[in-house]
Design a protein around this motif. Sequence first.
Motif, short mmCIF file in Angstrom:
data_model
loop_
_atom_site.label_atom_id
_atom_site.label_comp_id
_atom_site.label_asym_id
_atom_site.label_seq_id
_atom_site.Cartn_x
_atom_site.Cartn_y
_atom_site.Cartn_z
N LYS A 36 16.08 17.14 -3.98
CA LYS A 36 16.05 17.85 -2.70
C LYS A 36 14.66 18.07 -2.12
N ASP A 37 13.59 17.53 -2.72
CA ASP A 37 12.29 17.60 -2.05
C ASP A 37 12.44 16.87 -0.71
N PRO A 38 12.11 17.53 0.41
CA PRO A 38 12.32 16.91 1.73
C PRO A 38 11.21 15.91 2.06
N ILE A 39 11.62 14.76 2.57
CA ILE A 39 10.67 13.69 2.90
C ILE A 39 10.99 13.08 4.26
N ARG A 40 10.01 12.41 4.82
CA ARG A 40 10.17 11.59 6.02
C ARG A 40 9.89 10.16 5.60
N ILE A 41 10.80 9.23 5.91
CA ILE A 41 10.59 7.82 5.60
C ILE A 41 9.79 7.21 6.74
N THR A 42 8.63 6.61 6.40
CA THR A 42 7.76 6.04 7.45
C THR A 42 7.63 4.53 7.37
N GLY A 43 8.20 3.92 6.34
CA GLY A 43 8.12 2.47 6.22
C GLY A 43 8.95 1.98 5.05
N LYS A 44 9.12 0.65 4.96
CA LYS A 44 9.89 0.05 3.89
C LYS A 44 9.21 -1.23 3.43
N SER A 45 9.37 -1.54 2.16
CA SER A 45 8.87 -2.80 1.61
C SER A 45 9.76 -3.14 0.41
N GLY A 46 10.62 -4.13 0.58
CA GLY A 46 11.55 -4.49 -0.49
C GLY A 46 12.43 -3.31 -0.84
N GLY A 47 12.48 -2.94 -2.11
CA GLY A 47 13.29 -1.81 -2.56
C GLY A 47 12.54 -0.49 -2.56
N TRP A 48 11.46 -0.41 -1.79
CA TRP A 48 10.61 0.79 -1.76
C TRP A 48 10.57 1.40 -0.36
N ASP A 49 10.43 2.71 -0.31
CA ASP A 49 10.26 3.43 0.97
C ASP A 49 8.92 4.16 0.95
N ARG A 50 8.16 4.03 2.05
CA ARG A 50 6.93 4.80 2.20
C ARG A 50 7.34 6.15 2.76
N VAL A 51 6.88 7.23 2.13
CA VAL A 51 7.33 8.57 2.51
C VAL A 51 6.16 9.53 2.73
N VAL A 52 6.44 10.58 3.47
CA VAL A 52 5.52 11.70 3.67
C VAL A 52 6.28 12.95 3.26
N LEU A 105 6.04 9.37 -7.31
CA LEU A 105 5.47 9.01 -6.02
C LEU A 105 4.27 8.12 -6.33
N ARG A 106 4.31 6.89 -5.86
CA ARG A 106 3.29 5.91 -6.21
C ARG A 106 2.36 5.59 -5.04
N ALA A 107 1.16 5.12 -5.38
CA ALA A 107 0.16 4.76 -4.37
C ALA A 107 0.56 3.51 -3.61
N LYS A 108 1.25 2.58 -4.27
CA LYS A 108 1.70 1.33 -3.64
C LYS A 108 3.15 1.08 -4.03
N ALA A 109 3.78 0.14 -3.36
CA ALA A 109 5.19 -0.19 -3.60
C ALA A 109 5.35 -1.10 -4.81
N SER A 110 5.07 -0.53 -5.99
CA SER A 110 5.14 -1.32 -7.22
C SER A 110 5.23 -0.38 -8.42
N THR A 111 6.00 -0.77 -9.43
CA THR A 111 6.10 0.06 -10.65
C THR A 111 4.79 0.06 -11.43
N SER A 112 3.90 -0.88 -11.16
CA SER A 112 2.61 -0.91 -11.86
C SER A 112 1.52 -0.14 -11.10
N SER A 113 1.87 0.42 -9.94
CA SER A 113 0.92 1.17 -9.13
C SER A 113 0.68 2.57 -9.70
N ALA A 114 -0.48 3.14 -9.38
CA ALA A 114 -0.83 4.49 -9.84
C ALA A 114 0.19 5.52 -9.36
N VAL A 115 0.48 6.50 -10.23
CA VAL A 115 1.41 7.58 -9.90
C VAL A 115 0.61 8.74 -9.33
N LYS A 116 0.97 9.19 -8.13
CA LYS A 116 0.30 10.32 -7.48
C LYS A 116 0.86 11.66 -7.97
#
Length: 114
Positions: free
Chosen positions: A68-84, A51-62
């Motif tokens: 099966k960890d349940p998530i909600r998709i709240t946005g998209k950017s390229g090949g990345w999904d913003r999740v909660v 789980l990264r801070a930004k939509a990039s492989t060079s971004s910090a890992v949270k």
Amino acid sequence: MRRISRVSLVSLTLTTAALIGGTAVVAAPAQAAAKVCNADNAMIYTDGTRLRAKASTSSAVKGQLYFKDPIRITGKSGGWDRVVLKAKSRGGLPKGTTGWVAHKNIIPPYCGGL
């Protein structure tokens, strides 16, 4: 006058078509076809997903997410999904944590149909 139910009418149509060797096409009721795709139903596909801070492989890992960890998709950017996170992750991240996950690591929401 006797009223015929939808189920009886569909059954009669299919039986009649089978007897005469034809093909019956029966439309599904409108309310069954109107399923809404809900981004709440997504989950993580792979163990150790970052789980990264930004939509990039060079971004910090949270932290890491697991299958099966349940998530909600709240946005998209390229090949990345913003999740909660909808619940505490198996990796220990608290419910409500937000971040970015590569789309290939997500099981998309099931929206019904075949």
